[in-house]
Design an enzyme around this catalytic site. Structure first.
Site, PDB file in Angstrom:
ATOM      1  N   LEU A 128      13.446 -38.856   3.120  1.00  0.00           N
ATOM      2  CA  LEU A 128      12.876 -37.630   3.680  1.00  0.00           C
ATOM      3  C   LEU A 128      11.473 -37.392   3.156  1.00  0.00           C
ATOM      4  CD1 LEU A 128      13.058 -35.064   5.348  1.00  0.00           C
ATOM      5  CD2 LEU A 128      14.280 -33.972   3.444  1.00  0.00           C
ATOM      6  N   GLU A 178       0.822  -1.210   0.000  1.00  0.00           N
ATOM      7  CA  GLU A 178       0.000   0.000   0.000  1.00  0.00           C
ATOM      8  C   GLU A 178       0.857   1.261   0.000  1.00  0.00           C
ATOM      9  OE1 GLU A 178      -2.239  -2.949   2.750  1.00  0.00           O
ATOM     10  OE2 GLU A 178      -0.196  -2.636   1.970  1.00  0.00           O
ATOM     11  N   LEU A 197      22.131 -26.043  -4.339  1.00  0.00           N
ATOM     12  CA  LEU A 197      20.736 -25.655  -4.102  1.00  0.00           C
ATOM     13  C   LEU A 197      20.448 -24.187  -4.380  1.00  0.00           C
ATOM     14  CD1 LEU A 197      19.981 -27.652  -0.811  1.00  0.00           C
ATOM     15  CD2 LEU A 197      19.560 -28.338  -3.183  1.00  0.00           C
TER      16      LEU A 197
END
Length: 361
Positions: free
Chosen positions: A292, A46, A197
């Site tokens: 994982l 804003e 990465l």
């Protein structure tokens, strides 16, 4: 509002712990100002739009999230809109942050500004799913990426995996890294691939946090991640039994160590992700291996699943995309809903979600 959402998306991966917000100011059928949350979360959308407009009297503000109503490092955006003599504010979402939670809307209405809520709410909820989950559930939104053959393999029996998918798919993954706060792998992938990465070949000016789940800190601090930890942050989530020498070696490289409790013999992944949320992370892309990935699914921690399938076959001797899930019945299988599918060069991209009520990106 669609334009405001497109502006907000420019901040994904760069505004955490703040939401990525977009704002468009319209007067007389013309756009007079627009803005989106800047890197680090400030200035807010804003404020940027008002500054661009200069004079916004009588305008309508389209904002993707309820304007803030509390004093932080900057004054409340609700007050800025009031001071600018805005005539109407249209929002997509009410901010669930307890410091706002309807107070921004109420402040605008008390000042005589017309307020319309819930415009393109589903799209806004999807865009800021990470911020919303962190605020309401104290967890980051987690996307699991799988790059597989047609028969669901991620490597040959010898461990060879470069490259199953093509260059277009790899470029897409690098873009995903840029739109997430952090990229996460496990210690097995770290040792096997020695990845860095980072997002490459996209002209990126920032990089995601690089996370490694490594209970004993088995990954070498002389790895690519270790050697680049001072320039691109590396956070290591480890167990209470990680050797002191390994902790010292990683700290000497500039990595941040995050001790986590254990769940049996492995790290407690839900506790680990809560710790990451407490540090401000809202969106995590997991590029880990089958162990994982399966552990995250078993613990109901995966919100989105991105699967990139190559037109290749490896066979049963190859490495499966996921480790054991411990299922005894098909009815217990984790279910994801397809929300998008497209081609990436010779490969196919499928986007699935477990999060109810979320529209696709």
């Amino acid at each position: 509002m669609s334009h405001a959402l497109a502006l907000a998306a420019r901040g994904l991966g760069r505004t955490w712990p703040n939401p990525a917000v977009g704002c468009v100011l319209l007067r007389g059928g013309q756009i007079i100002g627009r803005g989106w949350t800047q890197p680090g979360g400030r200035p807010h959308a804003e404020r940027r739009a008002l500054d661009q407009a200069g004079d916004a009297r009588g305008a309508t503000a389209y904002v993707t999230l309820e304007p803030c109503a509390h004093h932080g490092q900057t004054p409340p955006c609700a007050d800025a809109l009031i001071q600018a003599d805005i005539a109407r504010v249209v929002t997509a979402l009410t901010d669930p942050d307890e410091r706002v939670a309807g107070r921004g809307h109420a402040r605008l209405q008390a000042a005589g500004i017309a307020v319309t809520k819930g415009v393109l709410e589903a799209e806004a909820r999807r865009l800021n799913a990470g911020f919303l989950k962190r605020v309401t559930r104290r967890l980051p939104f987690l996307t699991l990426k799988l790059a597989t053959t047609l028969d669901g393999r991620i490597a040959t029996a010898s461990g060879e995996s470069r490259w199953i998918t093509g260059p277009e798919a790899r470029r897409f993954v690098h873009l995903q890294r840029l739109t997430h706060d952090a990229v996460m792998i496990g210690s097995g992938t770290a040792r096997a691939d020695d990845p860095d990465l980072t997002a490459r070949d996209l002209g990126a000016r920032h990089q995601p946090i690089r996370l490694v789940i490594d209970r004993t800190l088995s990954h070498s601090p002389e790895s690519r991640l270790g050697r680049s930890a001072r320039t691109h942050p590396v956070w290591l989530l480890h167990g209470p039994d990680a050797p002191a020498g390994r902790r010292a070696a990683w700290q000497a490289q500039g990595a941040e160590l995050i001790p986590c409790p254990l769940d049996g013999t492995a790290l407690d992944l839900r506790a680990a992700l809560t710790l990451l949320a407490d540090r401000g992370l809202t969106r995590i892309l997991c590029e880990g291996g089958g162990t994982l990935g399966a552990a995250l699914i078993r613990n109901d921690l995966v919100d989105d699943l991105i699967q990139i399938s190559a037109g290749k076959l490896i066979g049963a001797e190859g490495t499966a995309a996921l480790g054991p899930l411990g299922l005894e019945a098909l009815a217990a299988a984790p279910a994801f809903r397809l929300i998008g599918q497209s081609r990436l060069g010779p490969d196919t991209l499928s986007h699935w979600t477990s999060a109810p009520g979320l529209a696709p990106f």
